[in-house]
Scaffold this motif. Structure first.
Motif, mmCIF file in Angstrom:
data_model
loop_
_atom_site.group_PDB
_atom_site.id
_atom_site.type_symbol
_atom_site.label_atom_id
_atom_site.label_comp_id
_atom_site.label_asym_id
_atom_site.label_seq_id
_atom_site.Cartn_x
_atom_site.Cartn_y
_atom_site.Cartn_z
ATOM 1 N N LEU A 2 -58.036 44.522 52.810
ATOM 2 C CA LEU A 2 -58.500 44.108 51.474
ATOM 3 C C LEU A 2 -57.847 44.940 50.379
ATOM 4 O O LEU A 2 -57.446 44.408 49.334
ATOM 5 C CB LEU A 2 -60.024 44.230 51.384
ATOM 6 N N GLY A 3 -57.743 46.243 50.599
ATOM 7 C CA GLY A 3 -57.105 47.111 49.606
ATOM 8 C C GLY A 3 -55.655 46.749 49.375
ATOM 9 O O GLY A 3 -55.184 46.675 48.234
ATOM 10 N N GLY B 123 -54.345 43.843 49.917
ATOM 11 C CA GLY B 123 -54.349 42.545 49.243
ATOM 12 C C GLY B 123 -54.580 42.679 47.753
ATOM 13 O O GLY B 123 -53.924 42.008 46.951
ATOM 14 N N ILE B 124 -55.495 43.549 47.370
ATOM 15 C CA ILE B 124 -55.765 43.768 45.944
ATOM 16 C C ILE B 124 -54.546 44.372 45.264
ATOM 17 O O ILE B 124 -54.158 43.946 44.163
ATOM 18 C CB ILE B 124 -57.012 44.660 45.759
ATOM 19 N N ILE B 125 -53.923 45.349 45.908
ATOM 20 C CA ILE B 125 -52.719 45.968 45.331
ATOM 21 C C ILE B 125 -51.619 44.926 45.170
ATOM 22 O O ILE B 125 -50.966 44.843 44.128
ATOM 23 C CB ILE B 125 -52.243 47.141 46.207
ATOM 24 N N LEU C 255 -51.928 41.683 44.886
ATOM 25 C CA LEU C 255 -52.298 40.737 43.843
ATOM 26 C C LEU C 255 -52.069 41.315 42.454
ATOM 27 O O LEU C 255 -51.499 40.653 41.572
ATOM 28 C CB LEU C 255 -53.772 40.317 44.010
ATOM 29 N N VAL C 256 -52.474 42.549 42.244
ATOM 30 C CA VAL C 256 -52.293 43.185 40.937
ATOM 31 C C VAL C 256 -50.816 43.335 40.610
ATOM 32 O O VAL C 256 -50.372 43.073 39.485
ATOM 33 C CB VAL C 256 -53.024 44.549 40.895
ATOM 34 N N SER D 21 -61.145 47.026 55.439
ATOM 35 C CA SER D 21 -61.029 47.668 54.129
ATOM 36 C C SER D 21 -59.569 47.898 53.753
ATOM 37 O O SER D 21 -59.178 47.674 52.599
ATOM 38 C CB SER D 21 -61.773 49.007 54.125
#
Length: 63
Positions: A51-52, A54-56, A58-59, A48
């Motif tokens: 993934l978190g 990675g999302i940050i 990417l954004v 988790s």
């Protein structure tokens, strides 16, 4: 620091909505989590977190 506070607020809002919309399902999920082996919980936590992040990333990269 403001982004961190906003992220915490968003996490609380989403979790609150889940508890309000699906109280029995959340109760079952919490029960299952409480009775899961520590190693399994650790792996889920690491995945988790990755993934978190990675999302940050990417954004932030897209903006």
């Amino acid at each position: 620091m403001l982004d961190l506070i906003a992220a915490l607020g968003l996490a609380l809002a989403v979790e609150g909505l889940l508890f309000a919309a699906f109280p029995d399902g959340m109760r079952r999920a919490m029960y299952e989590a409480a009775h899961s082996p520590s190693d399994q919980m650790r792996i889920v936590g690491i995945i988790s977190a990755i993934l978190g992040l990675g999302i940050i990333w990417l954004v932030r990269w897209l903006t």
